[in-house]
Scaffold this motif. Structure first.
Motif, PDB file in Angstrom:
ATOM      1  N   VAL A   1       0.853  -1.189   0.000  1.00 55.55           N
ATOM      2  CA  VAL A   1       0.000   0.000   0.000  1.00 55.55           C
ATOM      3  C   VAL A   1       0.887   1.235   0.000  1.00 55.55           C
ATOM      4  O   VAL A   1       1.757   1.395   0.858  1.00 55.55           O
ATOM      5  N   SER A   2       0.661   2.100  -0.954  1.00 53.02           N
ATOM      6  CA  SER A   2       1.404   3.353  -1.025  1.00 53.02           C
ATOM      7  C   SER A   2       0.696   4.382  -0.161  1.00 53.02           C
ATOM      8  O   SER A   2      -0.451   4.746  -0.416  1.00 53.02           O
ATOM      9  N   GLY A   3       1.391   4.835   0.878  1.00 54.04           N
ATOM     10  CA  GLY A   3       0.772   5.788   1.793  1.00 54.04           C
ATOM     11  C   GLY A   3       0.754   5.272   3.214  1.00 54.04           C
ATOM     12  O   GLY A   3       1.557   4.403   3.578  1.00 54.04           O
ATOM     13  N   VAL A   4      -0.163   5.801   4.026  1.00 56.12           N
ATOM     14  CA  VAL A   4      -0.189   5.484   5.459  1.00 56.12           C
ATOM     15  C   VAL A   4      -1.370   4.613   5.863  1.00 56.12           C
ATOM     16  O   VAL A   4      -1.500   4.241   7.031  1.00 56.12           O
TER      17      VAL A   4
ATOM     18  N   THR B   1      -4.968   5.017   4.469  1.00 52.16           N
ATOM     19  CA  THR B   1      -6.317   5.590   4.395  1.00 52.16           C
ATOM     20  C   THR B   1      -7.210   4.638   3.605  1.00 52.16           C
ATOM     21  O   THR B   1      -6.722   3.773   2.870  1.00 52.16           O
TER      22      THR B   1
ATOM     23  N   GLU C   1      -8.866   5.199   0.961  1.00 52.82           N
ATOM     24  CA  GLU C   1      -8.597   5.373  -0.470  1.00 52.82           C
ATOM     25  C   GLU C   1      -7.310   4.659  -0.890  1.00 52.82           C
ATOM     26  O   GLU C   1      -7.240   4.079  -1.988  1.00 52.82           O
ATOM     27  N   GLU C   2      -6.304   4.686  -0.033  1.00 53.70           N
ATOM     28  CA  GLU C   2      -5.031   4.046  -0.363  1.00 53.70           C
ATOM     29  C   GLU C   2      -5.155   2.523  -0.361  1.00 53.70           C
ATOM     30  O   GLU C   2      -4.560   1.850  -1.217  1.00 53.70           O
TER      31      GLU C   2
ATOM     32  N   VAL D   1       1.573  -2.038   4.855  1.00 47.85           N
ATOM     33  CA  VAL D   1       1.536  -0.581   4.896  1.00 47.85           C
ATOM     34  C   VAL D   1       2.577  -0.070   5.885  1.00 47.85           C
ATOM     35  O   VAL D   1       2.931  -0.764   6.841  1.00 47.85           O
ATOM     36  N   ASP D   2       3.056   1.135   5.668  1.00 52.07           N
ATOM     37  CA  ASP D   2       4.044   1.719   6.568  1.00 52.07           C
ATOM     38  C   ASP D   2       3.384   2.261   7.836  1.00 52.07           C
ATOM     39  O   ASP D   2       2.237   2.724   7.818  1.00 52.07           O
TER      40      ASP D   2
ATOM     41  N   THR E   1       1.497   8.396  11.009  1.00 54.72           N
ATOM     42  CA  THR E   1       0.359   9.287  10.781  1.00 54.72           C
ATOM     43  C   THR E   1      -0.940   8.760  11.383  1.00 54.72           C
ATOM     44  O   THR E   1      -1.499   9.367  12.295  1.00 54.72           O
TER      45      THR E   1
ATOM     46  N   LYS F   1      -5.636   2.025  10.695  1.00 55.46           N
ATOM     47  CA  LYS F   1      -5.092   1.257   9.577  1.00 55.46           C
ATOM     48  C   LYS F   1      -5.777  -0.104   9.478  1.00 55.46           C
ATOM     49  O   LYS F   1      -6.143  -0.555   8.383  1.00 55.46           O
TER      50      LYS F   1
ATOM     51  N   ASN G   1       8.596   2.491  10.688  1.00 52.05           N
ATOM     52  CA  ASN G   1       9.251   3.596   9.983  1.00 52.05           C
ATOM     53  C   ASN G   1      10.467   4.106  10.744  1.00 52.05           C
ATOM     54  O   ASN G   1      11.031   5.147  10.409  1.00 52.05           O
TER      55      ASN G   1
END
Length: 384
Positions: free
Chosen positions: A105-108, A110, A112-113, A126-127, A130, A136, A153
Motif C-alpha cells: 500500500v502506497s501511503g499510510v 487511508t 482510499e489508499e 503498509v508503513d 500518521t 489502519k 518507519n
C-alpha cells in the motif's frame, strides 16, 4: 537521625570490597536465566535466586502475588519465498493464519489508499505513521484484506496495541523485513496470540519486626520478551540488593523495606499492587527510592522526584537532581499515594528492550547506591 546512626550509615558507603564484588557475581548468575518476563520460568528462577541472597544478608523475605490480564505473542511472523521472517502481533489483533498474495500500500493506510492498492483477498502491507494502528487495521478490513502487516518507519521492532479488538490478523515488522515483502508474492501470515490473566510476584525483604519503615528501596525485576534485561532492569534490581547488603548491619536496615517489583514492563502492575496491599506502610514512608536502568551511562546519573529529597541529593552527591517526575516507572504509584519519591536513572541505552541488553556496569550500579545512601544521610534526623 542520631549521630551514631549517621556514622553507621556513612560506614555503609565504605563496606569491604567483597560486598560490592557480589554485583558482578549476581549479574552473571541472573542473566543466565534469560529474559525475565512476568509469569515465565526465567522470572521464577531469578526470583528464587534473589530471595536467597536477601536471606543470606539476614533479611526475612515474603512474596506478594497479584494477577492482571495480558496479551502474549506466542511466536508470530510471516513466511514468504521459503523464508520465515519475524514479526510481532499488535494487542487486539485476532489470532489467525492466512495465505494470500501480498499487496503493498502506497501511503499510510487511508481507505482510499487501501482501495487503490487492491488489497481485497490479500495480505496488505503498509508503513507505520500518521494514522493510529487501529485506523489502519479497520481500513484494511473494510477494504477486504485478509491480513495486515505494518512496517516500522524507525529502526527496531514495534511493540504496541490496536487499542481495541479488530477481527483481522495484524503483524508489525522491522524496516528490514518490510523491504523483503513485494506485491504479488505469496505469503503466509501467522499471528499466534493468547489473552488471559498472568500472575506476578513481588519480592519483599525486611528485618524481622519492621512494620513501619521510613524508606522503601525498590526496582523492577521483570524484563520484556527477548531481552535479557541486564540494564533494564537487573541493574536496578542489584542496586536494591547491594544497598540492602551495605546497610544490613546498620540502624537503617531496621527502618527500611526492600522490594523487587514484578509486572513493571506490562504497566507498573507490581508497584500498583504493593501500594494497594500495604496502605499502612505506604502512608508512613518518608521516601520511596526507585532504581531503573542505572547500569549504562547514557547520561550522568539523574535523580528526580520530590523537592525535599532532590535537595538532599544536591547537597550530598554529584548526581543531577531534578524536581518532578521524569519517567514512568515504579515510583509513580507511590507518588500518586502521596509518598515522596526519588527516581534513579541514566537514560535509555541503545539496547533498550532489545536482545542486546546483556551488559551493565557494576561500578555504575554501586555509584547509584552511593548516591541513595548519601541522600538518606543528608535528610533531617526525624520525620517532619
Amino acid at each position: 537521625m542520631p549521630t551514631t546512626h549517621r556514622v553507621a550509615l556513612l560506614g555503609a558507603l565504605l563496606l569491604p570490597v567483597a560486598a560490592g564484588a557480589n554485583v558482578e557475581t549476581h549479574l552473571a548468575a541472573v542473566l543466565k536465566f534469560g529474559p525475565r518476563v512476568t509469569g515465565s520460568e526465567a522470572n521464577a528462577q531469578a526470583r528464587t535466586y534473589l530471595e536467597g541472597q536477601f536471606r543470606a544478608l539476614g533479611y526475612e523475605v515474603r512474596r506478594e502475588t497479584f494477577t492482571y490480564p495480558r496479551f502474549d505473542d506466542l511466536g508470530s511472523g510471516v513466511e514468504v519465498g521459503g523464508r520465515t521472517l519475524a514479526g510481532l502481533a499488535l494487542q487486539g489483533s485476532v489470532g489467525q493464519e492466512v495465505t494470500a498474495p501480498v499487496a503493498r500500500v502506497s501511503g499510510v493506510g487511508t481507505p482510499e489508499e487501501f482501495a487503490a492498492a487492491g488489497v481485497r483477498g490479500r495480505v496488505a502491507v503498509v508503513d507505520r505513521g500518521t494514522l493510529p494502528f487501529a485506523h489502519k487495521a479497520r481500513n484494511a478490513l473494510a477494504a477486504g484484506a485478509l491480513g495486515l502487516i505494518v512496517v516500522n518507519n524507525q529502526p527496531g521492532e514495534v511493540r504496541g496495541t490496536l487499542g481495541e479488538p479488530v477481527a483481522l490478523p495484524v503483524l508489525t515488522v522491522t524496516r528490514e523485513v518490510g523491504a523483503g515483502l513485494r506485491s504479488g508474492e505469496r505469503a503466509t501470515l501467522r499471528v499466534r496470540v493468547r489473552e488471559g490473566d498472568v500472575t506476578g510476584v513481588n519480592v519483599v525483604a525486611s528485618k524481622s519486626g519492621v512494620t513501619r519503615p521510613d524508606f522503601l528501596f525498590g526496582g523492577h525485576m521483570d524484563s520484556v520478551p527477548g531481552a535479557p534485561g541486564a540494564n533494564d532492569n537487573l541493574s536496578g534490581t542489584l542496586a536494591v540488593l547491594d544497598l540492602a547488603g551495605r546497610v544490613a548491619g546498620t540502624p537503617l536496615a531496621t527502618r527500611s523495606v526492600f522490594v523487587l517489583f514484578d509486572g513493571e514492563e506490562d504497566g507498573l502492575h507490581g508497584s500498583r499492587a504493593y501500594v494497594k496491599a500495604n496502605p499502612e506502610i505506604v502512608r508512613n514512608l518518608r521516601g520511596m527510592f526507585n532504581f531503573d536502568m542505572v547500569g549504562v551511562n547514557v547520561t550522568p546519573l539523574t535523580v528526580s522526584g520530590e523537592a525535599g529529597l532532590v535537595e538532599a541529593v544536591r547537597r550530598s552527591s554529584g548526581a543531577v537532581g531534578r524536581v518532578g517526575d521524569t519517567g514512568g516507572s515504579d515510583h509513580v504509584p507511590f507518588a500518586g499515594a502521596g509518598v515522596p519519591t526519588l527516581f534513579f536513572h541514566r537514560g535509555l541505552d541503545a539496547n533498550y528492550h532489545q536482545p542486546g541488553d546483556v551488559l551493565a556496569d557494576p561500578a555504575l550500579i554501586r555509584e547509584a547506591v552511593d548516591a541513595a545512601l548519601k541522600t538518606v544521610n543528608a535528610l533531617p534526623a526525624s520525620r517532619p
